[in-house]
Scaffold this motif. Structure first.
Motif, short mmCIF file in Angstrom:
data_model
loop_
_atom_site.label_atom_id
_atom_site.label_comp_id
_atom_site.label_asym_id
_atom_site.label_seq_id
_atom_site.Cartn_x
_atom_site.Cartn_y
_atom_site.Cartn_z
N UNK A 50 0.84 -1.20 0.00
CA UNK A 50 0.00 0.00 0.00
C UNK A 50 0.87 1.25 0.00
N UNK A 51 0.48 2.23 -0.78
CA UNK A 51 1.14 3.54 -0.77
C UNK A 51 0.05 4.61 -0.89
N UNK A 52 0.39 5.85 -0.53
CA UNK A 52 -0.59 6.92 -0.51
C UNK A 52 -0.57 7.72 -1.82
N UNK A 53 -1.75 8.04 -2.28
CA UNK A 53 -1.88 8.94 -3.42
C UNK A 53 -1.76 10.37 -2.91
N UNK A 54 -1.74 11.35 -3.83
CA UNK A 54 -1.58 12.76 -3.41
C UNK A 54 -2.75 13.24 -2.55
N UNK A 55 -3.91 12.60 -2.70
CA UNK A 55 -5.07 13.02 -1.91
C UNK A 55 -5.00 12.48 -0.48
N UNK A 78 2.78 21.00 -2.51
CA UNK A 78 4.05 20.31 -2.24
C UNK A 78 3.86 18.81 -2.07
N UNK A 79 2.63 18.34 -2.24
CA UNK A 79 2.37 16.89 -2.12
C UNK A 79 2.05 16.27 -3.49
N UNK A 80 2.32 17.04 -4.56
CA UNK A 80 2.18 16.49 -5.90
C UNK A 80 3.26 15.40 -6.12
N UNK A 81 3.06 14.45 -7.01
CA UNK A 81 3.98 13.31 -7.16
C UNK A 81 5.43 13.69 -7.46
N UNK A 82 5.67 14.84 -8.12
CA UNK A 82 7.06 15.20 -8.46
C UNK A 82 7.84 15.76 -7.28
N UNK A 83 7.17 16.00 -6.16
CA UNK A 83 7.84 16.53 -4.97
C UNK A 83 8.27 15.40 -4.04
N UNK A 84 9.42 15.63 -3.37
CA UNK A 84 9.82 14.70 -2.31
C UNK A 84 8.79 14.74 -1.19
N UNK A 85 8.31 13.60 -0.79
CA UNK A 85 7.27 13.55 0.22
C UNK A 85 5.88 13.66 -0.37
N UNK A 86 5.81 13.70 -1.69
CA UNK A 86 4.50 13.80 -2.34
C UNK A 86 3.85 12.43 -2.48
N UNK A 88 2.05 9.11 -4.46
CA UNK A 88 2.51 8.19 -5.50
C UNK A 88 1.47 8.12 -6.61
N UNK A 89 1.95 8.18 -7.86
CA UNK A 89 1.05 8.06 -9.00
C UNK A 89 0.61 6.59 -9.13
N UNK A 90 -0.67 6.36 -9.28
CA UNK A 90 -1.21 4.99 -9.38
C UNK A 90 -0.69 4.11 -8.23
N UNK A 91 -0.84 4.62 -7.01
CA UNK A 91 -0.30 3.93 -5.84
C UNK A 91 -0.89 2.53 -5.67
N UNK A 92 -0.04 1.53 -5.35
CA UNK A 92 -0.56 0.19 -5.09
C UNK A 92 -1.43 0.17 -3.85
N UNK A 93 -2.49 -0.61 -3.89
CA UNK A 93 -3.41 -0.72 -2.77
C UNK A 93 -3.65 -2.20 -2.45
N UNK A 94 -4.04 -2.51 -1.22
CA UNK A 94 -4.32 -3.92 -0.88
C UNK A 94 -5.33 -4.53 -1.83
N UNK A 95 -5.03 -5.76 -2.30
CA UNK A 95 -5.91 -6.41 -3.26
C UNK A 95 -5.76 -7.92 -3.15
N UNK A 96 -6.72 -8.62 -3.69
CA UNK A 96 -6.72 -10.08 -3.71
C UNK A 96 -6.29 -10.52 -5.11
#
Length: 206
Positions: A50-55, A78-86, A88-96
């Motif tokens: 799991x990773x966090x999207x910009x939202x 400053x939380x857009x994907x191109x920023x450090x600490x921003x 993740x684009x198409x962030x992986x999420x828990x799935x089966x």
């Protein structure tokens, strides 16, 4: 029907058994074998990444600088994907990851796996495999007598002493007739199966 030798736990041949072609003599379907292995491995995946999207990333509410006149590229957060600490684009999420194979496909894949062991002469049938105590050394002695190392040992019913005696041997796995699967049959070099287990397998899958 194929005939294979029957051995005792001392490694001596004590007879022969005729295997049912409906289970041990089918046409090997490599595509279904592949699908069964992929299905088995997919079902074992935890899928907890799991990773966090910009939202979902904390902060970034304020525009870092004004839109024009700074010489910088325009930025909205400053939380857009191109920023450090921003985010993740198409962030992986828990799935089966598991998917379904229908009953006919599962059965034919298992039969294909069993047949492949017969064709490769990698199946050993034991007249019986009972242990009166939990003893890894005794189990290893049986494997040595049969001249096998990397093996899947299939017993009929709940044979606790055999299962517990084998669990510390890294290249050996035990299974019962209702837990065997294509992945384990193909993974281990030799299939060691008791006569009772053969009878049960043939009764269920023939």
């Amino acid at each position: 029907m194929a005939n294979v030798s029957v051995y005792n736990i001392e490694g001596n041949q004590v007879g022969e058994i005729e295997l049912n072609d409906a289970v041990f003599g089918v046409e090997i379907n490599e595509h279904l074998l592949h699908m069964a292995v992929v299905n088995h491995l997919a079902a074992k995946r935890q899928g907890t990444q799991s990773a966090k999207t910009r939202s979902e990333v904390r902060g970034g509410g304020k525009k870092p600088w004004r839109q024009k006149g700074t010489g910088h590229a325009r930025q909205g957060s400053t939380r857009a994907p191109q920023w450090t600490g921003g985010g993740v684009v198409f962030a992986p999420k828990p799935r089966d990851y598991s998917f379904k194979l229908n009953k006919k496909e599962r059965r034919l894949a298992l039969k294909s796996a069993l047949t492949s062991k017969v064709v490769e002469n990698k199946i050993i049938v034991l007249d019986a495999f009972n242990m009166d105590e939990i003893k890894t050394k005794k189990f290893k002695a049986v494997m040595d007598a049969l001249k096998v190392s990397k093996a899947l040992v299939v017993v009929d019913g709940d044979n606790t002493n055999v299962v517990l005696s084998a669990r510390n041997i890294p290249e050996v796995k035990t299974a019962s007739t209702n837990t065997i699967n294509v992945y384990d049959i193909l993974k281990y070099d030799t299939l060691v199966v008791t006569q009772d287990a053969v009878a049960t397998i043939q009764e269920v899958y023939a």
